[in-house]
Design a protein around this motif. Structure first.
Motif, short mmCIF file in Angstrom:
data_model
loop_
_atom_site.label_atom_id
_atom_site.label_comp_id
_atom_site.label_asym_id
_atom_site.label_seq_id
_atom_site.Cartn_x
_atom_site.Cartn_y
_atom_site.Cartn_z
N PHE A 12 0.83 -1.21 0.00
CA PHE A 12 0.00 0.00 0.00
C PHE A 12 0.87 1.27 0.00
N VAL A 13 1.91 1.27 0.85
CA VAL A 13 2.77 2.46 0.94
C VAL A 13 3.52 2.68 -0.39
N MET A 14 3.95 1.57 -1.00
CA MET A 14 4.64 1.71 -2.29
C MET A 14 3.70 2.29 -3.33
N LEU A 15 2.46 1.86 -3.27
CA LEU A 15 1.47 2.37 -4.22
C LEU A 15 1.28 3.87 -4.02
N ALA A 16 1.21 4.28 -2.76
CA ALA A 16 1.02 5.71 -2.47
C ALA A 16 2.22 6.50 -2.97
N PHE A 17 3.42 5.93 -2.84
CA PHE A 17 4.63 6.63 -3.24
C PHE A 17 4.72 6.78 -4.77
N GLN A 18 3.99 5.93 -5.48
CA GLN A 18 3.98 6.02 -6.95
C GLN A 18 3.53 7.40 -7.41
N GLY A 70 -8.08 1.02 -0.16
CA GLY A 70 -7.03 0.43 0.67
C GLY A 70 -6.98 1.09 2.04
N LEU A 71 -7.11 2.41 2.05
CA LEU A 71 -7.07 3.13 3.33
C LEU A 71 -8.26 2.73 4.21
N VAL A 72 -9.45 2.69 3.59
CA VAL A 72 -10.64 2.31 4.37
C VAL A 72 -10.46 0.90 4.93
N HIS A 73 -9.90 0.01 4.12
CA HIS A 73 -9.66 -1.38 4.55
C HIS A 73 -8.72 -1.40 5.76
N ILE A 74 -7.63 -0.65 5.66
CA ILE A 74 -6.65 -0.63 6.76
C ILE A 74 -7.30 -0.08 8.04
N LEU A 75 -8.08 1.00 7.88
CA LEU A 75 -8.70 1.62 9.05
C LEU A 75 -9.75 0.70 9.68
N ARG A 76 -10.49 0.02 8.81
CA ARG A 76 -11.57 -0.82 9.35
C ARG A 76 -11.03 -2.09 10.00
N VAL A 77 -10.00 -2.66 9.40
CA VAL A 77 -9.40 -3.85 10.05
C VAL A 77 -8.76 -3.39 11.37
N GLY A 78 -8.02 -2.29 11.28
CA GLY A 78 -7.53 -1.59 12.47
C GLY A 78 -6.60 -2.37 13.38
N TRP A 79 -6.11 -3.52 12.92
CA TRP A 79 -5.33 -4.37 13.83
C TRP A 79 -4.06 -3.69 14.31
N PRO A 117 -5.29 6.50 17.62
CA PRO A 117 -5.75 7.57 16.72
C PRO A 117 -4.61 8.25 15.97
N TRP A 118 -3.44 8.43 16.63
CA TRP A 118 -2.35 9.13 15.93
C TRP A 118 -1.88 8.33 14.71
N LYS A 119 -1.93 7.00 14.86
CA LYS A 119 -1.52 6.18 13.71
C LYS A 119 -2.55 6.31 12.60
N GLN A 120 -3.82 6.33 13.00
CA GLN A 120 -4.87 6.45 11.97
C GLN A 120 -4.73 7.77 11.21
N TRP A 121 -4.44 8.84 11.97
CA TRP A 121 -4.27 10.14 11.30
C TRP A 121 -3.07 10.14 10.37
N LEU A 122 -2.03 9.42 10.79
CA LEU A 122 -0.83 9.35 9.93
C LEU A 122 -1.16 8.67 8.59
N TRP A 123 -1.93 7.58 8.67
CA TRP A 123 -2.30 6.87 7.44
C TRP A 123 -3.21 7.74 6.56
N VAL A 124 -4.16 8.41 7.23
CA VAL A 124 -5.06 9.28 6.46
C VAL A 124 -4.25 10.41 5.83
N GLY A 125 -3.34 11.00 6.62
CA GLY A 125 -2.54 12.13 6.11
C GLY A 125 -1.66 11.71 4.95
N GLY A 126 -1.01 10.54 5.09
CA GLY A 126 -0.12 10.06 4.03
C GLY A 126 -0.89 9.80 2.74
N THR A 127 -2.07 9.18 2.89
CA THR A 127 -2.86 8.88 1.69
C THR A 127 -3.36 10.20 1.05
N ALA A 128 -3.77 11.13 1.92
CA ALA A 128 -4.26 12.42 1.39
C ALA A 128 -3.13 13.13 0.65
#
Ligand SMILES: Cc1cc2nc3c(=O)[nH]c(=O)nc-3n(C[C@H](O)[C@H](O)[C@H](O)COP(=O)(O)OP(=O)(O)OC[C@H]3O[C@@H](n4cnc5c(N)ncnc54)[C@H](O)[C@@H]3O)c2cc1C
Length: 469
Positions: free
Chosen positions: A79-85, A191-200, A205-216
């Protein structure tokens, strides 16, 4: 080769249209190209490591077995590699100046295959390690979730198939580009929604914001490249002042800046040209500038008829509005080059022409050799001007025309550019020689291979590939 002039001012701006400003990427930066690729790989490894470390930090649960954790890790990294594309295709001028657009897009393509593989493996490994994970893809269990995840898998496959077999599928470059970006953004969102919903691994919350921020940020780059940048071009209009035919089914289009100072570029660079439309538009094509970098308010591009867009260039009327995005690319003279060797084929002569014209206009006596392959005399774009340059000796130029089908009475080189011809014609190598190769793919492959076999380091071989898709 003609004798080298030792009195050349090594600190002169050479083929830049302006002296390098403090802080800009200097010519020598292009030399670090192989190093740059290593750095890019290191950045990706670092990203993968950071992603996994981030997941592990503060994670309270015990491990679920190697295979499951490995499968989850692959999903995160994919997922992160895809975002970096999105960063690789954001058309950062400094990045294209550092490594060259073709190298960048090649890397983007490779990384795309890796992220596709990682995401598929993520699904496959998880299901084989714990078959109950198959419920994620089961419409009977959860329709929206299954729909979203199947959409990702199909969209990823569509990206892969259309990228590899675009031409066979009859998909135009423009439609491929639009669908590529739209599908990638969709995959990232799901992918982001999937990661947030699985949430494992990202319950905090800070991690969730980081993922949302990176994807945004990744999607923001797409919006910046496809919308903001093109909209900013609107204030810098150009007008077509002339369209003249050239030998070899080519046309030279002259553009004049309208109410602005023009474009500062280095000879050998290219632009994305929009003709007769207002940005943002998907119809923009890359062309090397063929005119001298000494003039900023008038640009010329020389375009060979090829497909649907270029075969209509001859119909463009003077007065047509144009927009120029750029300059891009690193097919430029390094500051420490003492002798330049160009090997060009067909329309690949365009960036070389810009470099030679700039050397002439700036009165820079850099010794140059040009091996120029052409199908026939009828296709010999710029040959007359090149012969004049050679005769005038400014810059000192040795011209080696190579005709596949030579004109009657021709006593020079014939056939294609071959290793034997290169052995005959290339000057003795020394660390001050810079090699510049631009032309059809097979010619470029052959010349690059030959130069490398002679032990010439990649850092002194510059290539511009016109086929980047
Ligand atoms: C860095 C660079 C510099 C170039 N300089 C010149 C030049 O000086 N003179 C010249 O004649 N040609 C140049 N080209 C090639 C030129 O961009 C293509 O020939 C042109 O875009 C083909 O468009 P088409 O619609 O007529 O052809 P199509 O038949 O639609 O496309 C032919 C091929 O061109 C490429 N292509 C098409 N559209 C685009 C696009 N929008 N962006 C990127 N690639 C595309 C694809 O690989 C495609 O398979 C350059 C290409 C690059 C990458």
């Amino acid at each position: 080769m003609k004798p080298e002039h030792s009195d050349r001012d090594r600190r002169s701006p050479r083929t830049r249209s302006r002296p390098a400003e403090a802080g800009t990427v200097g010519n020598s930066a292009a030399r670090s190209f192989p190093g740059t690729l290593l750095v890019s790989k290191a950045i990706y490894l670092g990203l993968a490591g950071a992603t996994l470390a981030l997941a592990a930090v503060g994670h309270p649960h015990p491990g679920r077995g190697f295979l499951v954790e490995f499968g989850v890790g692959l999903g995160f990294v994919g997922f992160v590699m895809l975002a970096f594309q999105f960063a690789l295709t954001a058309k950062f001028r400094w990045l294209s100046r550092l490594v060259g657009l073709d190298v960048l897009l090649h890397f983007h393509r490779q990384m795309g295959f890796f992220s596709y593989g990682f995401i598929l493996l993520h699904v496959g490994i998880l299901i084989s390690a714990q078959p109950e994970y198959a419920a994620y893809l089961d419409f009977r269990v959860d329709v929206p979730r299954a729909l979203a995840l199947w959409t990702v898998l199909l969209a990823l496959t569509a990206i892969l198939v259309t990228t590899i077999w675009r031409e066979d599928l009859g998909l135009s470059y423009e439609w491929w580009r639009i669908s590529h970006a739209a599908l990638a953004a969709l995959i990232l969102f799901i992918g982001l929604v999937h990661i947030l919903r699985v949430g494992w691994y990202i319950a905090d919350p800070w991690k969730q914001w980081l993922w949302v921020g990176g994807t945004a940020a990744a999607v923001g780059l797409l919006v910046y490249t496809r919308l903001v940048k093109p909209l900013r071009l609107r204030s810098r209009r150009w007008r077509v002042s002339k369209v003249r035919p050239e030998p070899g089914r080519s046309w030279t289009v002259t553009l004049e800046a309208v109410d602005h100072r023009g474009l500062t570029f280095e000879a050998g660079q290219f632009i994305w040209l929009i003709l007769g439309r207002t940005p943002p538009t998907a119809i923009q094509h890359p062309f090397s500038i063929s005119s001298s970098a000494a003039q900023e308010d008038v640009l010329e591009v020389t375009i060979k008829e090829l497909g649907d867009h270029t075969s209509r260039i001859g119909e463009v009327k003077p007065g047509t509005v144009a927009f120029v995005e750029g300059p891009y690319g690193n097919f430029v003279l390094d500051d420490d080059v003492k002798e330049a060797v160009f090997v060009a084929g067909g329309v690949g002569i365009t960036p070389v022409m810009s470099i030679l014209r700039t050397l002439r206009d700036r009165g820079l006596p850099l010794p140059t050799l040009l091996i120029y392959g052409m199908p026939s005399l009828e296709d010999a774009t710029f040959l007359g001007e090149l012969e004049e340059l050679e005769e005038e000796g400014s810059p000192p130029l040795t011209l080696v025309p190579v005709f596949e089908a030579p004109p009657q009475g021709w006593t020079g080189e014939t056939g294609r550019i071959t290793p034997k011809l290169l052995e005959r014609r290339l000057p003795p190598d020394h660390p001050g020689v810079g090699y510049y190769v631009c032309g059809p793919e097979p010619m470029m492959d052959l010349v690059e291979k030959h130069l490398q076999e002679q032990g010439i380091p990649l850092s002194r071989i510059h290539s511009e590939r016109f086929n980047i898709a």
